[in-house]
Design a protein around this motif. Sequence first.
Motif, short mmCIF file in Angstrom:
data_model
loop_
_atom_site.label_atom_id
_atom_site.label_comp_id
_atom_site.label_asym_id
_atom_site.label_seq_id
_atom_site.Cartn_x
_atom_site.Cartn_y
_atom_site.Cartn_z
N VAL A 1 9.55 -0.33 -6.31
CA VAL A 1 10.14 0.91 -5.80
C VAL A 1 10.93 0.60 -4.54
O VAL A 1 10.39 0.03 -3.58
CB VAL A 1 9.06 1.95 -5.49
CG1 VAL A 1 9.68 3.22 -4.90
CG2 VAL A 1 8.26 2.28 -6.75
N PHE A 2 12.21 0.96 -4.53
CA PHE A 2 13.07 0.74 -3.37
C PHE A 2 13.22 2.02 -2.57
O PHE A 2 13.34 3.12 -3.14
CB PHE A 2 14.46 0.25 -3.81
CG PHE A 2 14.49 -1.19 -4.21
CD1 PHE A 2 14.90 -2.17 -3.31
CD2 PHE A 2 14.11 -1.59 -5.49
CE1 PHE A 2 14.94 -3.51 -3.67
CE2 PHE A 2 14.14 -2.92 -5.85
CZ PHE A 2 14.55 -3.89 -4.94
N THR A 3 13.21 1.88 -1.25
CA THR A 3 13.53 3.00 -0.36
C THR A 3 14.64 2.56 0.58
O THR A 3 14.83 1.36 0.83
CB THR A 3 12.30 3.44 0.45
OG1 THR A 3 11.85 2.36 1.28
CG2 THR A 3 11.16 3.87 -0.45
N ASP B 1 -0.47 -7.25 4.80
CA ASP B 1 -0.15 -6.12 3.93
C ASP B 1 1.31 -6.09 3.52
O ASP B 1 1.68 -5.37 2.58
CB ASP B 1 -0.49 -4.80 4.63
CG ASP B 1 -1.94 -4.74 5.06
OD1 ASP B 1 -2.81 -4.99 4.21
OD2 ASP B 1 -2.20 -4.47 6.25
N GLY B 2 2.14 -6.85 4.23
CA GLY B 2 3.56 -6.84 3.93
C GLY B 2 4.25 -8.05 4.52
O GLY B 2 3.63 -8.91 5.15
N GLN B 3 5.55 -8.11 4.30
CA GLN B 3 6.35 -9.22 4.81
C GLN B 3 7.81 -8.76 4.86
O GLN B 3 8.14 -7.65 4.43
CB GLN B 3 6.19 -10.47 3.95
CG GLN B 3 6.69 -10.34 2.53
CD GLN B 3 8.16 -10.66 2.36
OE1 GLN B 3 8.64 -11.68 2.84
NE2 GLN B 3 8.90 -9.77 1.69
N GLU B 4 8.70 -9.61 5.36
CA GLU B 4 10.12 -9.26 5.40
C GLU B 4 10.95 -10.52 5.14
O GLU B 4 10.66 -11.58 5.68
CB GLU B 4 10.48 -8.60 6.73
CG GLU B 4 10.02 -9.32 8.00
CD GLU B 4 10.94 -10.45 8.39
OE1 GLU B 4 12.14 -10.20 8.60
OE2 GLU B 4 10.47 -11.59 8.49
N GLY C 1 0.78 -1.23 0.00
CA GLY C 1 0.00 0.00 0.00
C GLY C 1 0.81 1.27 0.00
O GLY C 1 0.49 2.24 -0.70
N LYS C 2 1.88 1.30 0.81
CA LYS C 2 2.69 2.52 0.91
C LYS C 2 4.12 2.12 1.27
O LYS C 2 4.36 1.07 1.86
CB LYS C 2 2.13 3.46 1.97
CG LYS C 2 2.15 2.89 3.38
CD LYS C 2 1.62 3.89 4.40
CE LYS C 2 1.67 3.30 5.82
NZ LYS C 2 1.16 4.26 6.83
N PRO C 3 5.09 2.96 0.92
CA PRO C 3 6.47 2.64 1.26
C PRO C 3 6.72 2.81 2.76
O PRO C 3 6.01 3.56 3.44
CB PRO C 3 7.28 3.66 0.46
CG PRO C 3 6.36 4.81 0.27
CD PRO C 3 4.98 4.21 0.15
N VAL C 4 7.71 2.12 3.27
CA VAL C 4 8.11 2.24 4.67
C VAL C 4 9.37 3.10 4.72
O VAL C 4 10.41 2.72 4.20
CB VAL C 4 8.36 0.86 5.30
CG1 VAL C 4 8.98 1.01 6.69
CG2 VAL C 4 7.07 0.06 5.39
N ASP D 1 5.40 4.40 9.66
CA ASP D 1 4.79 3.73 8.50
C ASP D 1 4.43 2.28 8.81
O ASP D 1 3.73 1.64 8.01
CB ASP D 1 5.72 3.78 7.30
CG ASP D 1 5.95 5.20 6.80
OD1 ASP D 1 4.98 5.98 6.80
OD2 ASP D 1 7.10 5.52 6.44
N LEU D 2 4.91 1.76 9.93
CA LEU D 2 4.61 0.38 10.32
C LEU D 2 3.44 0.30 11.30
O LEU D 2 2.96 -0.80 11.58
CB LEU D 2 5.84 -0.28 10.96
CG LEU D 2 7.00 -0.58 10.01
CD1 LEU D 2 8.21 -1.06 10.81
CD2 LEU D 2 6.60 -1.64 9.00
#
Length: 340
Positions: free
Chosen positions: A299-301, A216-219, A165-168, A173-174
Amino acid sequence: MTTALTRRRVTGALATLCAAVALLTALPQDAAAQAKYRLRYGTAFPADHPAVLRITEAAEAIKAETGGQVDIQVFPNSQMGSEPEMFSQVRSGALDFMSTSGVNQTIVPVASINAVAFAFADYKQVWAAMDGELGAHVRAAFDKAGLHAFDKMLDNGYRNITTSGKPVNSPDDLKGLKIRVPGNPLWVSVFKGLGASPTPIQFGELYAALQTRVVDGQENPLALIQSAKLYEVQKYVARTGHIWDGHYIFMGNKKWATLPADIQASISKHFAAAAVKEREDVAILNEQAVDAMQAAGIVFTDPDKKPFRDALKAAGFYEEFKGKYGEAAWSILEKYSGPL
């Protein structure tokens, strides 16, 4: 030598190694039938992962050096069972070797100390610690638990956060983010401390869970994010490098003690050499993963890590795990990481 040339050379070397492994596994097993020591090595890594290829290469070197006395068969991709099942088999002696970073923590809690969040700034610190005093401390704990851990760890890579959904870019943002984590206490504590909602899910179910927005995300490490095609159901990768993840290779002490000293020396030498080569391979694969995912539109941040570390400190994460690992282990960790 350019980075591109280095990448092509390593990729070509891995392809050659894959072909050699395939050829060796297709050969008649007369030598295995004649071997005095027939041993099995289980791992959850896929068959084309450098950890599998390099250990298979080591097995052939050990066979040659021992005049065919030792035949180590490598079983990738959880062919010998899940990681908890393989761990139980090694402890009972039903399986000879395995590598893992997670399930051993149930018996050897300090085995997860390498995964303390934001402890290691870079690989220079990682290998100084894990090939040095911190690794020796952990291996001594394995020994007390009846397990012989080999000197060199395999690299699974720094773990990074992906989202849809959005970059961290900061801990904010978490907040409330449903993020998949492996089912062990350290990972859960990290993301609770950062304000997220950690959700343990088996890796085999992760793609579908991301696709259907169960989470919504993972690592995970970059190479695994790319190879498992998780970028198809995510949009952003935050290179947080929040945890360094490595695999110990180990065998039950009782089984290890049945091997003559010269056999032990050969296995130890070639497993150590395999681990060093595997580390180099993984570094290149992580670079390639970035290129491939950027080409696919990811997209990388690159967030500043200090706010994440500060948030964990404020949440009591470091004090919690200092208490779990003990003062002795924690003081060794801080020799390499600095104060946490």
